[in-house]
Write a protein that holds these residues in place. Structure first.
Motif, PDB file in Angstrom:
ATOM      1  N   ASN A   8      19.831 -18.748  20.341  1.00  0.00           N
ATOM      2  CA  ASN A   8      20.490 -19.583  21.350  1.00  0.00           C
ATOM      3  C   ASN A   8      19.852 -20.980  21.417  1.00  0.00           C
ATOM      4  OD1 ASN A   8      18.346 -19.654  23.348  1.00  0.00           O
ATOM      5  ND2 ASN A   8      18.906 -17.560  23.926  1.00  0.00           N
ATOM      6  N   ARG A  34      25.066 -14.833  27.049  1.00  0.00           N
ATOM      7  CA  ARG A  34      26.139 -14.133  27.754  1.00  0.00           C
ATOM      8  C   ARG A  34      27.498 -14.382  27.089  1.00  0.00           C
ATOM      9  NH1 ARG A  34      27.131 -12.305  32.980  1.00  0.00           N
ATOM     10  NH2 ARG A  34      25.140 -11.257  32.789  1.00  0.00           N
ATOM     11  N   ARG A  51      12.068  -9.091  25.935  1.00  0.00           N
ATOM     12  CA  ARG A  51      13.144  -9.804  25.238  1.00  0.00           C
ATOM     13  C   ARG A  51      12.558 -10.943  24.415  1.00  0.00           C
ATOM     14  NH1 ARG A  51      18.671  -9.631  28.568  1.00  0.00           N
ATOM     15  NH2 ARG A  51      18.612  -7.397  28.897  1.00  0.00           N
ATOM     16  N   LEU A  52      13.185 -11.218  23.315  1.00  0.00           N
ATOM     17  CA  LEU A  52      12.743 -12.347  22.499  1.00  0.00           C
ATOM     18  C   LEU A  52      13.360 -13.612  23.070  1.00  0.00           C
ATOM     19  CD1 LEU A  52      13.098 -10.947  18.882  1.00  0.00           C
ATOM     20  CD2 LEU A  52      11.102 -10.938  20.399  1.00  0.00           C
ATOM     21  N   MET A  53      12.510 -14.557  23.404  1.00  0.00           N
ATOM     22  CA  MET A  53      12.996 -15.806  23.993  1.00  0.00           C
ATOM     23  C   MET A  53      13.711 -16.644  22.936  1.00  0.00           C
ATOM     24  SD  MET A  53      12.455 -15.753  27.095  1.00  0.00           S
ATOM     25  CE  MET A  53      12.270 -14.052  27.540  1.00  0.00           C
ATOM     26  N   GLY A  54      14.858 -17.215  23.335  1.00  0.00           N
ATOM     27  CA  GLY A  54      15.609 -18.028  22.377  1.00  0.00           C
ATOM     28  C   GLY A  54      16.646 -17.234  21.595  1.00  0.00           C
ATOM     29  N   PHE A  55      16.879 -15.996  22.010  1.00  0.00           N
ATOM     30  CA  PHE A  55      17.894 -15.169  21.331  1.00  0.00           C
ATOM     31  C   PHE A  55      18.785 -14.494  22.370  1.00  0.00           C
ATOM     32  CE2 PHE A  55      14.328 -15.583  18.526  1.00  0.00           C
ATOM     33  CZ  PHE A  55      14.933 -15.883  17.317  1.00  0.00           C
ATOM     34  N   GLY A  56      20.055 -14.301  22.014  1.00  0.00           N
ATOM     35  CA  GLY A  56      21.013 -13.659  22.917  1.00  0.00           C
ATOM     36  C   GLY A  56      21.680 -14.670  23.833  1.00  0.00           C
ATOM     37  N   HIS A 105      20.235  -3.593  17.365  1.00  0.00           N
ATOM     38  CA  HIS A 105      21.477  -3.697  18.158  1.00  0.00           C
ATOM     39  C   HIS A 105      22.663  -3.903  17.228  1.00  0.00           C
ATOM     40  CE1 HIS A 105      19.436  -4.007  22.087  1.00  0.00           C
ATOM     41  NE2 HIS A 105      18.513  -4.670  21.417  1.00  0.00           N
ATOM     42  N   GLU A 151      17.998 -22.537  23.353  1.00  0.00           N
ATOM     43  CA  GLU A 151      16.619 -22.756  23.786  1.00  0.00           C
ATOM     44  C   GLU A 151      15.629 -22.729  22.624  1.00  0.00           C
ATOM     45  OE1 GLU A 151      16.670 -23.880  26.462  1.00  0.00           O
ATOM     46  OE2 GLU A 151      17.491 -22.681  28.089  1.00  0.00           O
ATOM     47  N   LEU A 198       9.419  -5.761  21.403  1.00  0.00           N
ATOM     48  CA  LEU A 198      10.665  -5.041  21.707  1.00  0.00           C
ATOM     49  C   LEU A 198      10.358  -3.600  22.117  1.00  0.00           C
ATOM     50  CD1 LEU A 198      13.022  -6.445  18.907  1.00  0.00           C
ATOM     51  CD2 LEU A 198      12.936  -7.092  21.321  1.00  0.00           C
ATOM     52  N   HIS A 211      18.958 -18.864  34.382  1.00  0.00           N
ATOM     53  CA  HIS A 211      19.863 -19.932  33.975  1.00  0.00           C
ATOM     54  C   HIS A 211      19.118 -21.075  33.318  1.00  0.00           C
ATOM     55  CE1 HIS A 211      23.079 -22.689  33.749  1.00  0.00           C
ATOM     56  NE2 HIS A 211      23.128 -23.107  34.991  1.00  0.00           N
ATOM     57  N   LEU A 242      23.193 -10.375  18.506  1.00  0.00           N
ATOM     58  CA  LEU A 242      22.211 -11.182  19.232  1.00  0.00           C
ATOM     59  C   LEU A 242      21.722 -12.275  18.280  1.00  0.00           C
ATOM     60  CD1 LEU A 242      20.161  -8.334  20.970  1.00  0.00           C
ATOM     61  CD2 LEU A 242      21.680  -9.966  22.097  1.00  0.00           C
ATOM     62  N   ARG A 252      25.815  -5.098  19.078  1.00  0.00           N
ATOM     63  CA  ARG A 252      25.744  -6.221  20.030  1.00  0.00           C
ATOM     64  C   ARG A 252      25.120  -7.417  19.318  1.00  0.00           C
ATOM     65  NH1 ARG A 252      25.228 -10.014  23.343  1.00  0.00           N
ATOM     66  NH2 ARG A 252      24.869  -9.769  25.579  1.00  0.00           N
TER      67      ARG A 252
END
Ligand code: ACO
Length: 370
Positions: free
Chosen positions: A308, A256, A249-254, A300, A310, A244, A216, A305, A303
């Protein structure tokens, strides 16, 4: 599954898709990438408002000009408590401890009020700044009444020098963007605590505990190290594919909720573009982002992505000179506005939150003999 569980409504892991309340504070529209506070788009609030105005908007529903906010002084008892923590203490733990002590001293009663929300939101930056100094063996700095706004006050109380106007404005914009985001885990925690008719400080202490978890509290510090490792745009494609392929996971992407570009990331990117001293880092971030979005879309196709909040949080917080280990707690300072607004709204509902659970254990039986 027991007969009782089979007869009950279906269970949704993570409460995904379960409507757990009603709110008029914020709309998070993940499909279209919109975030509205009391109906106002986040981009307009960042461009034309201050964090002080946004706090009042979230608490009262009214937009007013000329709203001021000043950091609160540090009570001795809080300083004593912070002084007893090991210097390596996680800043979220320190902030949570400070608010717990502050709450005990205030003797807050239910229901939460706008005055309580103001007092707590104005105390939190003082507490975190104090911890940022105490852990370095430095004395806390009293709030400067001449400094307008909590963002400027926080930077001043942390480093002991008055921040330049651009840095104060950039952090204020970040506080606006991070102030509120619907029924996320920490806000829901705060609402559950308020629903028991417990006090506002207890609700916020619980919320900080929920926000501290890595799923979170976000990953802006990891965005910094990710970009540091990539180093230059020409290395981005190979680095991202290798990460990948390793299942990372790539930080700052994706996200919920968001399937579109996170509107908070768009707002913060603009803020970062307007800051001096971030140009090189930002150029790298933008070029890496382009490569990352292309590769994520290829891998993807079904989906979406997207970037985000961050990702560009890292640019802004780095630009104002905050140490990365204070990023999550700085996020918490902003989110005090949303948490406390939700507590006030929840108190108006005044209904204990108590969901059902499916019992999937042993059927009734007798204890073994002896
Ligand atoms: N990089 C690579 N792949 C990803 C990413 C990412 N950042 N995010 C999701 N995926 C992939 C998953 O591997 C999964 O692939 P699969 O179906 O082939 O297994 C698919 O997308 C769906 O992933 P979920 O875990 O179902 O997505 P969810 O919506 O639950 O996750 C989350 C959201 C946790 C934010 C995720 O996107 C993530 O881990 N992102 C990186 C960390 C990050 O940036 N966190 C900050 C979020 S914003 C905030 O907290 C304020």
């Amino acid at each position: 599954m027991t007969d009782l569980a089979a007869a009950a409504p279906p269970y949704s892991p993570g409460l995904a898709g379960v409507v757990a309340g009603e709110t008029s504070i914020a709309l998070v529209d993940g499909e279209h990438g919109r975030l509205l506070y009391r109906g106002y788009p986040i981009q307009q609030l960042v461009e034309r408002g201050t964090f002080a105005q946004v706090c009042e908007l979230l608490w009262t529903g009214a937009w007013s000009s000329g709203v001021a906010q000043a950091a609160a002084p540090l009570p001795d008892g809080v300083l004593t408590a912070l002084g007893q923590l090991p210097t390596g203490t996680n800043a979220m733990d320190a902030l949570r401890t400070a608010i717990s002590v502050w709450g005990a001293q205030q003797g807050l009663t239910w229901p939460p009020t706008v005055e309580q929300a103001r007092a707590l939101t104005c105390f939190a930056p003082t507490a975190l700044a104090a911890w940022g100094r105490v852990r370095r063996g430095l004395r806390p700095i009293e709030p400067d009444p001449a400094l307008p706004g909590l963002a400027a006050a926080f930077l001043h109380q942390l480093e002991g020098v008055r921040p330049d106007a651009a840095s104060a404005r950039a952090l204020d914009a970040y506080f606006i963007v991070a102030a509120e985001h619907g029924f996320n885990a920490s806000t829901f925690t705060a609402r559950v605590i308020t629903s028991t008719r417990s006090d506002l400080a207890s609700a916020v202490v619980g919320a900080i505990g929920a926000l501290k978890g890595p799923l979170h509290g976000g990953a802006p510090a990891e965005v910094v190290s990710q970009l540091h490792e990539i180093g230059s745009p020409d290395r981005a494609e190979a680095w991202i594919n290798a990460a990948l392929d390793r299942g990372e996971r790539l930080m700052g992407f994706g996200h919920r909720v968001y399937r579109a570009y996170d509107p908070r990331a768009a707002a913060l990117r603009k803020v970062a573009e307007g800051m001096s001293g971030t140009a090189d880092w930002l150029r790298l971030a933008v070029q890496v982002e382009d490569v990352a979005l292309r590769i994520l879309a290829e891998r993807h196709p079904d989906r979406p992505l997207k970037t985000n909040v961050e990702y560009y949080t890292a640019a802004v917080l780095q630009g104002v000179g905050l140490p990365p280990d204070l990023y999550p707690a700085t996020f918490a300072l902003a989110r005090h506005a949303g948490w406390t607004a939700h507590c006030i709204e929840q108190a108006g509902v005044d209904r204990l939150i108590r969901p059902d659970v499916h019992y999937v254990g042993e059927p009734e039986r007798d204890l073994p003999a002896g």
